[in-house]
Write an enzyme that holds these catalytic residues in place. Structure first.
Site, short mmCIF file in Angstrom:
data_model
loop_
_atom_site.label_atom_id
_atom_site.label_comp_id
_atom_site.label_asym_id
_atom_site.label_seq_id
_atom_site.Cartn_x
_atom_site.Cartn_y
_atom_site.Cartn_z
N GLY A 98 42.47 42.74 33.89
CA GLY A 98 42.30 44.21 34.23
C GLY A 98 40.48 43.96 34.40
O GLY A 98 39.92 43.35 34.00
N CYS A 99 40.30 45.22 35.01
CA CYS A 99 38.91 45.33 35.53
C CYS A 99 38.04 45.78 34.17
O CYS A 99 36.96 45.27 34.00
CB CYS A 99 38.67 46.42 36.51
SG CYS A 99 39.35 48.06 36.16
#
Length: 324
Positions: free
Chosen positions: A134-135
């Site tokens: 995920g970012c």
């Protein structure tokens, strides 16, 4: 040349993948699959690609590709793989959260490797399937991994991070609407963000037990980028902390330690992560900055692809930020 396919090409991450793959010297785009835009030129959705491609969205999944990228909403990748199959040689890079946690990593005889090159590079090289991080998870892990490896996360870790509106996806929502987002700021999912699970597993992967994470995510009134600050007690000096980070990231081509305080414009539109260290009394402050759509999503997916196919890690990712 390898043949690539993209599933879910109409969103932000799909669009960035198309842009990056069009400029990749070792990859051809075989198809970009979309259930809602089949038959339409890609440039009608991704207008920044006008003049760069004549590709059209496909309503057909072609199973004989070398690698397929899944750019689907969270929970939809598993469903897609149940309903569609690929050739035995096809490698899978999933950009959702379906396979990131260890309990979900094995699917249909495949083991999804967590695709953070700064943590799992050797495993990625040998992998058949990748769970792209995920970012927020990327930005936070790159700020903390050197401390985790050195068993220096023994006290509570406090994290505050702000992301641009593209982090919410292309679909319009009340908090991504221009009239609400512009000249505004807010927090959301305090201390319960879905990326905490993957962050915790990575920090504990060295055999050390990291202390509790207190993560407060924020919405910023800009489109791209994540600026994360993490602080915890640290017994050593600032110079000792810098040596620790330099040693950990010696071979990390995309993670740079900055002597000067960092800002988002340094990394937006690149696959870089910039990290800065600051010490105040017994507190070490670590700041990291990434582009949420590139190092936090599509660029990291290409980085993983490069490692899996034996290309130079930065192939197709030599991107420069625009700081003015």
């Amino acid at each position: 040349m390898i043949k690539t396919g993209i599933i879910g090409g109409s969103g932000y991450t799909g669009g960035e993948l198309v842009r990056l793959l069009l400029n990749h010297p070792q990859a051809d785009i075989d198809f970009v699959y979309s259930t809602t835009r089949a038959g339409q030129p890609i440039t009608t959705t991704h207008q920044d690609l006008l003049g760069l491609t004549d590709l059209k969205f496909s309503g057909e999944v072609k199973p004989d590709v070398d690698v397929v990228f899944l750019c689907l909403g969270h929970g939809n990748s598993t469903k897609f793989l149940v309903e569609n199959s690929f050739e035995a040689h096809t490698k899978i890079i999933d950009l959702s959260n379906d396979f990131r946690l260890q309990q979900d990593a094995e699917y249909d005889g495949k083991m999804f490797i967590y695709g953070l090159p700064e943590l799992n590079k050797e495993k990625i090289i040998k992998a058949k399937a990748i769970a792209n991080p995920g970012c927020f998870a990327t930005a936070i892990q790159l700020a903390l991994l050197p401390l985790a490896k050195a068993d220096m996360l023994q006290n509570d870790i406090h994290i505050n991070a702000v992301t641009g509106s593209t982090g919410a996806g292309v679909s319009l929502s009340p908090t991504s609407h221009f009239s609400w987002r512009n000249n505004n700021a807010s927090w959301y999912k305090p201390f319960t963000h879905q990326h905490l699970g993957e962050i915790g597993e990575s920090l504990n992967s060295f055999g050390n037990k990291a202390a509790k994470l207190h993560f407060l995510p924020n919405r910023g009134n800009f489109t791209r980028g994540i600026l994360a600050t993490a602080y915890t007690k640290f017994k050593g000096s600032l110079s000792e902390a810098k040596e620790l980070f330099k040693a950990y990231y010696t071979d990390a081509i995309f993670t740079q330690l900055s002597e000067e305080p960092i800002h988002l414009k340094q990394v937006v539109n690149t696959n870089q992560c910039h990290v800065h260290l600051h010490k105040h009394e017994d507190i070490l402050l670590v700041t990291s900055a990434i582009d949420n759509l590139i190092k936090g999503a599509s660029g990291q997916a290409i980085q993983n692809m490069n490692l899996m196919f034996g290309f130079f890690e930065n192939t197709g990712l030599q991107l420069k930020a625009g700081v003015f």
